[in-house]
Enzyme design. Structure first.
Site, short mmCIF file in Angstrom:
data_model
loop_
_atom_site.label_atom_id
_atom_site.label_comp_id
_atom_site.label_asym_id
_atom_site.label_seq_id
_atom_site.Cartn_x
_atom_site.Cartn_y
_atom_site.Cartn_z
N ASP A 17 0.81 -1.22 0.00
CA ASP A 17 0.00 0.00 0.00
C ASP A 17 0.84 1.27 0.00
O ASP A 17 0.47 2.27 0.61
CB ASP A 17 -0.96 0.01 1.21
CG ASP A 17 -1.72 -1.29 1.34
OD1 ASP A 17 -2.25 -1.74 0.32
OD2 ASP A 17 -1.74 -1.86 2.45
N HIS A 27 -4.57 -1.92 -6.14
CA HIS A 27 -3.97 -0.67 -6.61
C HIS A 27 -5.10 0.30 -6.88
O HIS A 27 -6.14 -0.10 -7.38
CB HIS A 27 -3.21 -0.82 -7.92
CG HIS A 27 -2.77 -2.20 -8.23
ND1 HIS A 27 -1.58 -2.70 -7.80
CD2 HIS A 27 -3.39 -3.19 -8.91
CE1 HIS A 27 -1.47 -3.93 -8.22
NE2 HIS A 27 -2.55 -4.26 -8.88
P1 IMP Z 1 -2.31 -12.91 2.14
O1 IMP Z 1 -1.37 -12.39 1.11
O2 IMP Z 1 -3.75 -12.64 1.87
O3 IMP Z 1 -2.05 -14.33 2.47
O4 IMP Z 1 -1.99 -12.09 3.49
C1 IMP Z 1 -0.76 -12.21 4.17
C2 IMP Z 1 -0.35 -10.87 4.75
O5 IMP Z 1 0.01 -9.97 3.70
C3 IMP Z 1 -1.45 -10.16 5.52
O6 IMP Z 1 -0.86 -9.43 6.58
C4 IMP Z 1 -2.03 -9.19 4.50
O7 IMP Z 1 -2.69 -8.11 5.10
C5 IMP Z 1 -0.77 -8.78 3.77
N1 IMP Z 1 -0.95 -8.33 2.41
C6 IMP Z 1 -1.07 -9.08 1.30
N2 IMP Z 1 -1.16 -8.32 0.21
C7 IMP Z 1 -1.06 -7.04 0.61
C8 IMP Z 1 -1.04 -5.79 -0.10
O8 IMP Z 1 -1.09 -5.70 -1.31
N3 IMP Z 1 -0.96 -4.68 0.70
C9 IMP Z 1 -0.84 -4.76 2.05
N4 IMP Z 1 -0.82 -5.90 2.72
C10 IMP Z 1 -0.94 -7.04 2.01
#
Ligand code: IMP
Length: 427
Positions: free
Chosen positions: A17, A45
């Protein structure tokens, strides 16, 4: 902004982010190809054009620019429903997807049981939950690594796909039932997958050949990283990470293009820290300053809508990201959100039990206990969102940027002062 015929990579240097969507959209104007190479619809995005927000998750941000062809490469995991939804949005905008979008047959699919498993694991972890986006990302990559994945390749060979889907569902249902979750019924999902197969088959092709040819012909190629380095599966703060490789080497793994072909590696650095999900965040703020930053910066997840945790800029973490990924240019984003603060802090080091400790020495246990060492800088009060040149920024804002640059020892080339597409200052 950039010389011609560049291979560029954009990486988030914090916890995701960072505002990559806007920077990618801007750079994509001149690109011939924009490539996504890892992650899935856990990423989000947002591109803002004339005040209108375009949030998307899977299709590369470059789709909104006229010139580039956008490619979803092998390392990306695809949720069929999300891909269909996004394709629908862009078709309605009269974007000719058959000409604009290419998909690698090597991409793995996020299957219905992956989403159920993601949710079930999170529930089972209880108070130790990781805070995943529950989009099935971890289970989909786990299946890929353990040879249980199903790819676009199989989807386009329908009988093979159905066979694999049934076999995997049988196994996954046993786990789901053990978790107390209702089993998946394959028949319910077959029409969606069939539709996806028909819809995307003209767009699936030899992306490897296309990209390698483009590089030989000295075309401009932009690799759009998702997430942030702190979420890298190997070098992030495991287990509070995502399932893919976010660092520069992820380009090779996820797109088949060797990373020594890349000319410019852009690190996107938000002027403060934010994160969604669990895990330690050394500079996290819980006071009125945090509330102000969250509200002004609209720090709510693009994917999940969750309020993001916010804090001061964590420079040791960003420096680690720069070193890990050979970042050689930086774009600072959302610095306008800090306008109005009388002073701004930046973390310049950590202490644990009275002794200095490097970021690379820290696991999540250390990070949750250490004390950040801060440098306090004077703030500025003016609205800077319309300013077009670096020299016109308030002196204290310039000083903050220069301070970051000196600490990281990487040139800051862009300072973004508002979400609008054109609101970026080239330094
Ligand atoms: P997952 O990728 O859904 O398995 O989440 C694993 C961790 O990565 C969690 O803490 C999510 O909040 C974080 N996360 C995954 N993708 C993003 C992103 O694009 N922005 C911010 N946090 C992310």
């Amino acid at each position: 902004m950039t010389a011609k015929n560049m291979i560029q990579l954009v990486i988030g240097s914090q916890w995701g982010d960072e505002g990559k969507g806007k920077i990618v959209d801007m750079m994509a104007k001149k690109a011939d190809f924009v490539v996504r190479f890892h992650g899935g619809n856990n990423a989000g995005h947002t591109v803002v054009i004339n005040g209108k927000k375009f949030p998307f998750h899977l299709i590369p941000s470059g789709i909104l620019q006229k010139k580039p062809i956008v490619i979803i490469e092998a390392g990306t995991v695809i949720d069929p429903e999300v891909l269909m939804e996004e394709m629908e949005i862009f078709s309605k905008m009269r974007i000719n997807l058959k000409k604009k979008l290419m998909i690698s047959p090597r991409c793995h699919l996020i299957m219905p049981y992956h989403k159920e498993l993601d949710q079930a694991y999170e529930n089972a972890r209880g108070k130790n939950k990781l805070g995943t986006t529950k989009r099935g990302i971890g289970p989909a990559y786990a299946d890929k690594v353990s040879y249980n994945g199903i790819r676009i390749y199989e989807l386009l060979n329908w009988s093979l796909f159905v066979e694999k889907f049934k076999f995997q569902t049988e196994i996954k249902n046993k786990i789901l039932v053990a978790f107390g979750v209702a089993p998946i019924k394959v028949e319910k999902y077959l029409p969606t997958f069939k539709k996806l197969a028909e819809r995307i088959s003209p767009m699936v092709g030899d992306t490897f050949a296309v990209l390698h040819k483009a590089i030989k012909q000295k075309k401009q190629v932009l690799f759009e990283g998702a997430h942030g380095v702190m979420l890298d599966n190997s070098f992030g703060l495991y287990p509070f990470v995502t399932a893919s490789n976010v660092i520069e080497g992820g380009v090779n793994i996820g797109s088949g293009v060797p990373s020594n072909k890349i000319d410019e590696i852009w690190g996107i650095v938000k002027a403060y820290t934010s994160r969604v999900g669990g895990g330690p965040l050394p500079t996290e703020l819980f006071d009125k300053t945090a509330e102000g930053i969250r509200e002004r910066g609209y720090e709510y997840g693009t994917t999940t809508g969750r309020p993001r945790r916010v804090g001061w800029l964590d420079l040791p973490a960003v420096k680690y990201a720069c070193e890990l990924s050979s970042i050689n240019r930086i774009a600072i984003t959302k610095i306008d959100i800090l306008s109005g603060l009388s002073s701004i802090k930046a973390c310049v080091g950590y202490k644990l039990n009275g002794k200095k400790i490097e970021f690379s020495q820290c696991g999540y246990l250390e990070l949750s206990k250490l004390t950040p060492i801060y440098k306090t800088l004077p703030g500025w009060s003016q609205d800077i969102s319309k300013i077009k040149s670096f020299k016109k920024l308030p002196v204290n804002c310039q000083k903050y940027v220069r301070f970051i640059e000196k600490y990281l020892d990487v040139k800051i080339k862009i300072v973004s002062v508002s979400p609008e597409r054109e609101a970026s200052i080239f330094v």
